[in-house]
Design an enzyme around this catalytic site. Structure first.
Site, PDB file in Angstrom:
ATOM      1  N   CYS A  65     -90.277 -48.304  21.661  1.00 53.57           N
ATOM      2  CA  CYS A  65     -89.832 -46.913  21.495  1.00 53.57           C
ATOM      3  C   CYS A  65     -91.052 -46.136  20.998  1.00 53.57           C
ATOM      4  O   CYS A  65     -92.178 -46.528  21.287  1.00 53.57           O
ATOM      5  CB  CYS A  65     -88.662 -46.848  20.527  1.00 53.57           C
ATOM      6  SG  CYS A  65     -89.091 -47.324  18.836  1.00 53.57           S
TER       7      CYS A  65
HETATM    8  C1  RB5 Z   1     -87.942 -40.821  19.524  1.00 52.52           C
HETATM    9  O1  RB5 Z   1     -88.526 -39.560  19.386  1.00 52.52           O
HETATM   10  C2  RB5 Z   1     -88.286 -41.697  18.334  1.00 52.52           C
HETATM   11  O2  RB5 Z   1     -87.630 -41.244  17.186  1.00 52.52           O
HETATM   12  C3  RB5 Z   1     -87.920 -43.137  18.590  1.00 52.52           C
HETATM   13  O3  RB5 Z   1     -88.561 -43.572  19.731  1.00 52.52           O
HETATM   14  C4  RB5 Z   1     -88.293 -44.120  17.511  1.00 52.52           C
HETATM   15  O4  RB5 Z   1     -89.592 -43.878  17.059  1.00 52.52           O
HETATM   16  C5  RB5 Z   1     -87.322 -44.251  16.425  1.00 52.52           C
HETATM   17  O5  RB5 Z   1     -87.474 -45.014  15.479  1.00 52.52           O
END
Ligand code: RB5
Length: 151
Positions: A65
């Site tokens: 992520c």
């Molecule tokens: C998305 O913007 C971001 O919050 C997500 O990918 C992650 O970093 C969350 O922990």
């Protein structure tokens, strides 16, 4: 190995790099999405990946992520998941050798794709040591989960 993988919009490019590595190593990859850069809420994609692991349909779960952090927190709410965020090879190997982690998260905004592939390979190939003190500590974590479930 059977690998369940997912990502949110902020981890899509890294997921594609990781899948390429997994395919090159001959793993069986099940991709749970997301498949675009439209913003999504990562829990919607983390839980299906984690559930595939606890149901035994996958040996490990992987979730890139933005930071690696939220999906690690979410995955650890699923009984039977031991999720870790790793951005270096030492942590990746330790999380397997000592903690027997079965779910890896990484942050595309934290680590470059070359380093991420090295972390992934280290995490995939390092076995759990089985050393008694580590097993005992891992068992204590599972016991805590069961005690909470019984409340
Ligand atoms: C998305 O913007 C971001 O919050 C997500 O990918 C992650 O970093 C969350 O922990």
């Amino acid at each position: 190995m059977k690998i369940a993988i997912g990502c949110d919009h902020a981890g899509l490019a890294l997921k594609r790099v990781l899948i390429e590595c997994l395919n090159a190593e001959g793993h069986e990859v099940h991709d749970f999405g997301t498949d675009s850069e439209d913003a999504v809420d990562y829990p919607d994609f983390v839980f299906p990946v984690a559930e595939a692991v606890v149901r035994g349909e996958a040996d490990r779960g992987i979730f890139p992520c933005g930071s690696g952090l939220g999906p690690c927190i979410a995955a650890n709410k699923v009984r039977g998941i031991s999720a870790v965020t790793c951005h270096d090879v030492f942590s990746a190997k330790s999380s397997r050798r000592d903690n027997n982690a079965n779910f890896l998260t990484m942050g595309q905004r934290v680590i470059g794709s070359g380093a991420a592939v090295e972390v992934l390979k280290a995490w995939l190939h390092e076995p759990f040591s089985g050393i008694e003190r580590h097993q005992r500590r891992n068992d204590a974590i599972r016991a805590r989960e069961q005690a909470e479930d019984a409340r």
